[in-house]
Write an enzyme that holds these catalytic residues in place. Structure first.
Site, mmCIF file in Angstrom:
data_model
loop_
_atom_site.group_PDB
_atom_site.id
_atom_site.type_symbol
_atom_site.label_atom_id
_atom_site.label_comp_id
_atom_site.label_asym_id
_atom_site.label_seq_id
_atom_site.Cartn_x
_atom_site.Cartn_y
_atom_site.Cartn_z
ATOM 1 C CG ASP A 1 4.097 0.047 1.417
ATOM 2 O OD1 ASP A 1 3.624 -1.078 1.569
ATOM 3 O OD2 ASP A 1 3.829 1.012 2.178
ATOM 4 C CG ASN B 1 0.453 3.160 4.309
ATOM 5 O OD1 ASN B 1 0.261 3.004 5.506
ATOM 6 N ND2 ASN B 1 1.516 2.686 3.692
ATOM 7 C CB THR C 1 4.660 -4.311 2.872
ATOM 8 O OG1 THR C 1 4.233 -3.814 1.594
ATOM 9 C CG2 THR C 1 5.812 -5.273 2.708
ATOM 10 C CD GLU D 1 1.563 -2.786 11.867
ATOM 11 O OE1 GLU D 1 1.889 -2.100 10.903
ATOM 12 O OE2 GLU D 1 0.706 -3.708 11.779
ATOM 13 C CG PHE D 2 -1.603 1.539 9.987
ATOM 14 C CD1 PHE D 2 -2.664 2.384 10.275
ATOM 15 C CD2 PHE D 2 -1.364 1.206 8.657
ATOM 16 C CE1 PHE D 2 -3.485 2.889 9.267
ATOM 17 C CE2 PHE D 2 -2.171 1.712 7.641
ATOM 18 C CZ PHE D 2 -3.230 2.547 7.943
ATOM 19 C CG ASN D 3 0.591 -2.843 7.658
ATOM 20 O OD1 ASN D 3 0.161 -1.785 7.209
ATOM 21 N ND2 ASN D 3 1.801 -3.300 7.386
ATOM 22 C CG HIS E 1 7.510 0.234 9.591
ATOM 23 N ND1 HIS E 1 7.706 0.070 10.938
ATOM 24 C CD2 HIS E 1 6.978 1.480 9.438
ATOM 25 C CE1 HIS E 1 7.305 1.161 11.584
ATOM 26 N NE2 HIS E 1 6.866 2.031 10.696
ATOM 27 C CG ASP E 2 6.129 -1.681 4.420
ATOM 28 O OD1 ASP E 2 5.792 -2.135 5.530
ATOM 29 O OD2 ASP E 2 5.414 -0.912 3.751
ATOM 30 C CG ASP F 1 -0.244 -0.037 2.559
ATOM 31 O OD1 ASP F 1 0.962 -0.394 2.601
ATOM 32 O OD2 ASP F 1 -0.875 0.311 3.584
HETATM 33 CA CA LIG Z 1 2.955 -0.616 3.925
#
Ligand SMILES: [Ca+2]
Length: 311
Positions: A15, A39, A125, A165-167, A240-241, A10
């Site tokens: 990403d 996102n 991701t 966490e967001f995802n 992160h990704d 996303d």
């Molecule tokens: Ca992502």
């Protein structure tokens, strides 16, 4: 043999770097890029994926758009981190790389079913909506994929609620499906990715590489830093990704521990929490692994190397 991966993403600042790393590193054969709302809206993140592909000259990898909202939740975008476009902070080229005329869920299924068994690795991701839908639509894919290496969750750290966490928070029901599917799954959570910080030495190196993509990435990271400072009081932003892809390139980038993991759906305060059972209290065996440490230098060296190769 390069590892064949499908990146389900996303974009998204981090990403975008995951996509570049997967495309440029010779150990990875990026066979498809699929997008999911997270996102930002599906339209925006899909445009961003195509713009990044255009920027790096990636014309030979199919891109398909997937689910435009989570299974149960309403859509909940992260504009406080990624801005209105989903990838604010630099000017990206207009998306010239075409969008495939197939839904991401179908492209994921077709790619896995048409490839030899245990050759495709799924790298989500973003929210896990597409992956959960694919596993339900064609359960045969569960035994056919090699493994799933995803960015999401955290056992001590969280970033969207006190527990989540967001995802995972975006689509906890999808996460429940994916974590319990029965395929080998590695969770690259915040405990690891909060160590993948874009510190000043990282930005300096990107400037030294001095290509159009590396300067764009530097600009993206500079914007990311500002947003992370304002919203979560980080001095430097966690990227992160791409840790997922880096781990697949070189497993010594991240130490993993085998442990049962499940997703909290009903907690009044903890919905979307990734519950990691390090003591194996609920189950003696499992097929889930969790990242616990990061070799930051090895990680960034892989990113630099990818940016140099993209040129
Ligand atoms: Ca992502």
């Amino acid at each position: 043999m390069a590892k064949k991966i499908i990146l389900d993403c996303d974009p998204g600042h981090d990403d975008a770097i995951a996509l570049m790393l997967a495309y440029a590193n010779p150990e990875i054969d990026l066979v498809a890029v699929t997008t999911v709302a997270g996102n930002q809206t599906l339209t925006k993140v899909t445009n961003n994926a195509r713009s990044i592909a255009t920027l790096i000259g990636m014309k030979d990898v199919p891109i398909a758009a997937g689910c435009d909202r989570p299974l149960v939740n309403e859509i909940n975008v992260a504009d406080e981190i990624h801005g209105d476009s989903g990838i604010d902070g630099t000017e990206l080229p207009k998306p010239e790389v075409p969008l495939q005329d197939i839904h991401a869920v179908d492209l994921i299924i077709e790619t896995i079913m048409n490839s030899p068994e245990k050759t495709i690795t799924l790298v989500p991701t973003g929210a896990l909506t597409n992956i959960a839908m694919a596993a339900r639509r064609e359960p045969k894919i569960v035994d056919r994929v090699k493994e799933v290496v995803l960015m999401g969750g955290g056992y001590l750290e969280s970033n969207y609620s006190a527990a989540a966490e967001f995802n995972i928070f975006v689509d906890p029901e999808a996460a429940r499906v994916v974590f319990n599917a029965g395929w080998k799954l590695t969770m690259v959570g915040l405990d690891v990715t909060h160590k993948a910080l874009a510190t000043p030495d990282v930005l300096e190196e990107m400037e030294k590489i001095n290509t159009v993509p590396s300067i764009k990435v530097k600009e993206l990271m500079t914007f990311f830093q500002k947003m992370y400072k304002e919203s979560q009081d980080f001095d430097y932003p966690p990227v992160h990704d791409p840790v997922t892809v880096a781990y697949l390139i070189d497993p010594s980038v991240m130490e993993v521990v085998k442990a049962p993991i499940d997703i909290e759906l009903h907690g009044e305060l903890t919905r979307g929490m990734t519950v990691v059972d390090f003591n194996h209290i609920v189950a003696s065996d499992c097929v889930t692994y969790v990242g616990v440490s990061l070799d930051k230098q090895k990680f960034w060296d892989l990113v630099y190397d990818a940016l140099r190769k993209i040129g």
